[in-house]
Design a protein around this motif. Structure first.
Motif, PDB file in Angstrom:
ATOM      1  N   VAL A 159       0.833  -1.210   0.000  1.00  0.00           N
ATOM      2  CA  VAL A 159       0.000   0.000   0.000  1.00  0.00           C
ATOM      3  C   VAL A 159       0.863   1.252   0.000  1.00  0.00           C
ATOM      4  N   SER A 160       1.897   1.286   0.857  1.00  0.00           N
ATOM      5  CA  SER A 160       2.714   2.500   0.940  1.00  0.00           C
ATOM      6  C   SER A 160       3.520   2.747  -0.332  1.00  0.00           C
ATOM      7  N   ILE A 161       4.013   1.703  -0.957  1.00  0.00           N
ATOM      8  CA  ILE A 161       4.771   1.887  -2.195  1.00  0.00           C
ATOM      9  C   ILE A 161       3.845   2.305  -3.340  1.00  0.00           C
ATOM     10  N   LEU A 162       2.632   1.745  -3.373  1.00  0.00           N
ATOM     11  CA  LEU A 162       1.686   2.157  -4.410  1.00  0.00           C
ATOM     12  C   LEU A 162       1.198   3.596  -4.204  1.00  0.00           C
ATOM     13  N   LEU A 163       1.089   4.018  -2.944  1.00  0.00           N
ATOM     14  CA  LEU A 163       0.617   5.375  -2.653  1.00  0.00           C
ATOM     15  C   LEU A 163       1.717   6.431  -2.741  1.00  0.00           C
ATOM     16  N   LEU A 164       2.975   6.017  -2.795  1.00  0.00           N
ATOM     17  CA  LEU A 164       4.091   6.962  -2.772  1.00  0.00           C
ATOM     18  C   LEU A 164       4.007   8.051  -3.844  1.00  0.00           C
ATOM     19  N   PRO A 165       3.845   7.733  -5.133  1.00  0.00           N
ATOM     20  CA  PRO A 165       3.793   8.825  -6.119  1.00  0.00           C
ATOM     21  C   PRO A 165       2.567   9.726  -5.944  1.00  0.00           C
ATOM     22  N   PHE A 166       1.432   9.128  -5.590  1.00  0.00           N
ATOM     23  CA  PHE A 166       0.230   9.937  -5.395  1.00  0.00           C
ATOM     24  C   PHE A 166       0.389  10.855  -4.183  1.00  0.00           C
ATOM     25  N   ALA A 167       1.002  10.329  -3.129  1.00  0.00           N
ATOM     26  CA  ALA A 167       1.223  11.138  -1.924  1.00  0.00           C
ATOM     27  C   ALA A 167       2.178  12.281  -2.224  1.00  0.00           C
ATOM     28  N   PHE A 168       3.235  12.019  -2.995  1.00  0.00           N
ATOM     29  CA  PHE A 168       4.187  13.077  -3.327  1.00  0.00           C
ATOM     30  C   PHE A 168       3.495  14.231  -4.039  1.00  0.00           C
ATOM     31  N   PHE A 169       2.732  13.922  -5.083  1.00  0.00           N
ATOM     32  CA  PHE A 169       2.079  14.993  -5.833  1.00  0.00           C
ATOM     33  C   PHE A 169       0.967  15.655  -5.033  1.00  0.00           C
ATOM     34  N   ALA A 170       0.280  14.902  -4.194  1.00  0.00           N
ATOM     35  CA  ALA A 170      -0.760  15.500  -3.342  1.00  0.00           C
ATOM     36  C   ALA A 170      -0.135  16.433  -2.313  1.00  0.00           C
ATOM     37  N   PHE A 171       0.951  15.998  -1.663  1.00  0.00           N
ATOM     38  CA  PHE A 171       1.618  16.859  -0.684  1.00  0.00           C
ATOM     39  C   PHE A 171       2.192  18.106  -1.357  1.00  0.00           C
ATOM     40  N   LYS A 172       2.745  17.946  -2.552  1.00  0.00           N
ATOM     41  CA  LYS A 172       3.305  19.098  -3.262  1.00  0.00           C
ATOM     42  C   LYS A 172       2.203  20.105  -3.595  1.00  0.00           C
ATOM     43  N   ALA A 173       1.062  19.611  -4.069  1.00  0.00           N
ATOM     44  CA  ALA A 173      -0.051  20.508  -4.387  1.00  0.00           C
ATOM     45  C   ALA A 173      -0.584  21.196  -3.135  1.00  0.00           C
ATOM     46  N   LEU A 174      -0.672  20.458  -2.035  1.00  0.00           N
ATOM     47  CA  LEU A 174      -1.154  21.051  -0.781  1.00  0.00           C
ATOM     48  C   LEU A 174      -0.191  22.111  -0.252  1.00  0.00           C
ATOM     49  N   ILE A 175       1.101  21.869  -0.366  1.00  0.00           N
ATOM     50  CA  ILE A 175       2.089  22.852   0.086  1.00  0.00           C
ATOM     51  C   ILE A 175       1.996  24.116  -0.754  1.00  0.00           C
ATOM     52  N   LEU A 176       1.905  23.962  -2.066  1.00  0.00           N
ATOM     53  CA  LEU A 176       1.778  25.135  -2.942  1.00  0.00           C
ATOM     54  C   LEU A 176       0.497  25.904  -2.653  1.00  0.00           C
ATOM     55  N   LYS A 177      -0.607  25.187  -2.453  1.00  0.00           N
ATOM     56  CA  LYS A 177      -1.877  25.835  -2.150  1.00  0.00           C
ATOM     57  C   LYS A 177      -1.808  26.554  -0.804  1.00  0.00           C
ATOM     58  N   TYR A 178      -1.182  25.925   0.191  1.00  0.00           N
ATOM     59  CA  TYR A 178      -1.032  26.546   1.507  1.00  0.00           C
ATOM     60  C   TYR A 178      -0.230  27.833   1.400  1.00  0.00           C
ATOM     61  N   ARG A 179       0.872  27.783   0.660  1.00  0.00           N
ATOM     62  CA  ARG A 179       1.715  28.979   0.532  1.00  0.00           C
ATOM     63  C   ARG A 179       1.017  30.077  -0.256  1.00  0.00           C
ATOM     64  N   ALA A 180       0.229  29.701  -1.236  1.00  0.00           N
ATOM     65  CA  ALA A 180      -0.435  30.718  -2.060  1.00  0.00           C
ATOM     66  C   ALA A 180      -1.616  31.362  -1.348  1.00  0.00           C
ATOM     67  N   THR A 181      -2.311  30.628  -0.516  1.00  0.00           N
ATOM     68  CA  THR A 181      -3.509  31.174   0.108  1.00  0.00           C
ATOM     69  C   THR A 181      -3.285  31.606   1.547  1.00  0.00           C
ATOM     70  N   VAL A 182      -2.908  30.675   2.397  1.00  0.00           N
ATOM     71  CA  VAL A 182      -2.839  30.968   3.834  1.00  0.00           C
ATOM     72  C   VAL A 182      -1.708  31.942   4.153  1.00  0.00           C
ATOM     73  N   VAL A 183      -0.520  31.662   3.678  1.00  0.00           N
ATOM     74  CA  VAL A 183       0.625  32.516   4.000  1.00  0.00           C
ATOM     75  C   VAL A 183       0.448  33.900   3.386  1.00  0.00           C
ATOM     76  N   ALA A 184       0.013  33.941   2.132  1.00  0.00           N
ATOM     77  CA  ALA A 184      -0.182  35.240   1.485  1.00  0.00           C
ATOM     78  C   ALA A 184      -1.272  36.049   2.185  1.00  0.00           C
ATOM     79  N   ARG A 185      -2.336  35.402   2.591  1.00  0.00           N
ATOM     80  CA  ARG A 185      -3.419  36.110   3.284  1.00  0.00           C
ATOM     81  C   ARG A 185      -2.968  36.593   4.659  1.00  0.00           C
ATOM     82  N   PHE A 186      -2.213  35.750   5.370  1.00  0.00           N
ATOM     83  CA  PHE A 186      -1.750  36.130   6.702  1.00  0.00           C
ATOM     84  C   PHE A 186      -0.758  37.293   6.640  1.00  0.00           C
TER      85      PHE A 186
END
Length: 174
Positions: free
Chosen positions: A121-148
């Motif tokens: 399960v963890s090896i199959l989820l690895l690429p999806f988790a990487f891209f999901a975490f990357k998208a979440l980090i970018l979204k967090y930086r663009a919205t929350v940090v910029a707004r704060f």
């Protein structure tokens, strides 16, 4: 408990900094594998080697491993069924027999159904988790940090001597 809080605060500091998103996302993804793997095993040492050799955020990996360790317990049932199905597959039995007779491979505990299912399960989820975490980090930086940083509170806080002292301290001592 204070070590965990320190890791969380350091992770939030990393999220708000200019640290590369690939390093953070890969640290979180490898932390997911660490969370699903047994604590002392070949898999854990292999992931540690990847973390230390490549440019991966270590704090993010350890924090993710801590939280995914709890998630892994919730998925022990499905992981057991998946691992049992793989281990009982007739066509793979000669492979597993050969692997079990090798010198270090049995230390991976691949013959345990929960370990086998969790690693699959963890090896199959690895690429999806990487891209999901990357998208979440970018979204967090663009919205929350910029707004704060646009709030009056932040602008007033950055004008204080305490903030200037903190910036000087952070630049000198990290």
């Amino acid at each position: 408990m204070t070590a965990l809080l320190k890791q969380i605060f350091n992770f939030l500091k990393l999220l708000n900094s200019d640290t590369g998103t690939n390093q953070l996302a890969s640290g979180l993804s490898l932390g997911m594998i660490l969370g699903f793997a047994p604590f002392i095993s070949i898999q854990t040492f292999a992931v540690f080697a990847i973390i230390f050799i490549f440019r991966v955020q270590i704090g993010a990996a350890f924090l993710a491993a801590f939280f995914f360790k709890f998630v892994a317990f919730m998925f022990d049932g499905p992981a057991h069924h998946l691992g049992k199905a793989v281990l009982e597959t007739e066509s793979l039995k000669p492979l597993f027999t050969t692997m079990y007779n090798m010198p270090l491979v049995p230390m991976t505990r691949f013959n345990n159904s929960i370990v086998m299912g969790s690693m699959i399960v963890s090896i199959l989820l690895l690429p999806f988790a990487f891209f999901a975490f990357k998208a979440l980090i970018l979204k967090y930086r663009a919205t929350v940090v910029a707004r704060f940083k646009g709030t009056k509170f932040w602008k007033a806080f950055t004008a204080t001597k305490l903030y200037n002292w903190y910036c000087t301290y952070d630049n000198l001592y990290g």
